[in-house]
Scaffold this motif. Structure first.
Motif: not given
Length: 236
Positions: A191-216
């Motif tokens: 599954i990791a190799k099926a991604h162009p960036l060749k790894r699975l996601g980590e919680g912090k990957d989506s959380a960093s964007l969520a922090k941006f979106l939830i704040t001003d």
């Protein structure tokens, strides 16, 4: 000035990472989780208040509102991985998945709508790469999360200009709900190799964007479904 943020699914890899990032930026965070022991662990680590509530149970929003009624933003980080071939899918499968991922999110938003409007607040929801990219055996979860994406753009239009609503669409992330799949190393590596960036996601990957979106920091962003998927939705 610190703001108050409410995180549902706060013990998951994304929810707990989001809580940590918000606290580290000087904000107040209220955690909502189903497991008392796991929620307390996150609470003690970060110094956050919390509520134990199951989003599948009636009245859970009132229980949370009894503990916290005034918030600047809400992240509904609840999710599931429901994989079955269509011939094995029942109406009950769809109903449970929709209740967990869609209906309960709607109840949360309705419960805090007036407060979010007063505070010019923000809502962050979660979809999946599978909502827009076809994967075998994903009929239940892909259909449900596609509904979450439809909810996102509909509410962003309805609530503008007072409440912003955005959605993050991750690919497979190292997490408790993915553990049954990822404990098979050969499968995880494939599954990791099926991604162009060749790894699975980590919680912090989506959380960093969520922090941006939830704040001003994202005060001119609404109605967006943004992929955090190692390039899988566009490049592979």
């Amino acid at each position: 000035m610190s703001e108050k943020y409410l995180i549902f699914g706060a013990t998951g890899s994304i929810g707990s990472s989001l809580a940590e990032q918000l606290v580290n930026s000087g904000n107040l965070v209220h955690l909502v989780g189903r497991s008392e022991s796991e929620t307390k662990n996150v609470s003690e680590k970060l110094g956050c208040a919390f509520t134990i509530a199951d989003v599948l149970q009636d009245g859970f929003v009132d229980k949370v509102k009894n503990d916290i009624s005034d918030v600047k933003g809400i992240a509904y980080c609840v999710g599931s991985i429901d994989l079955k071939p269509l011939r094995m899918v029942s109406e009950q499968d769809f109903n449970k998945c929709m209740k967990l991922n869609l209906y309960s999110a709607v109840e949360v938003i309705k419960g805090y709508q007036d407060n979010l409007k007063k505070n010019k607040g923000s809502v962050v929801l979660f979809s999946t790469v599978a909502a827009q990219r076809g994967f075998t055996n994903h009929a239940i979860i892909a259909s449900t999360k596609a509904a979450v994406e439809g909810l996102t753009v509909s509410l962003a239009a309805e609530f503008a200009p007072n409440i912003r609503v955005n959605c993050i669409a991750p690919s497979l992330t190292n997490s408790k709900i993915a553990e049954p799949m990822l404990k098979n190393k050969a499968l995880a590596d494939g599954i990791a190799k099926a991604h162009p960036l060749k790894r699975l996601g980590e919680g912090k990957d989506s959380a960093s964007l969520a922090k941006f979106l939830i704040t001003d920091d994202s005060s001119w962003v609404t109605g967006q479904i943004i992929a955090v998927d190692g390039g899988r939705s566009k490049l592979s």
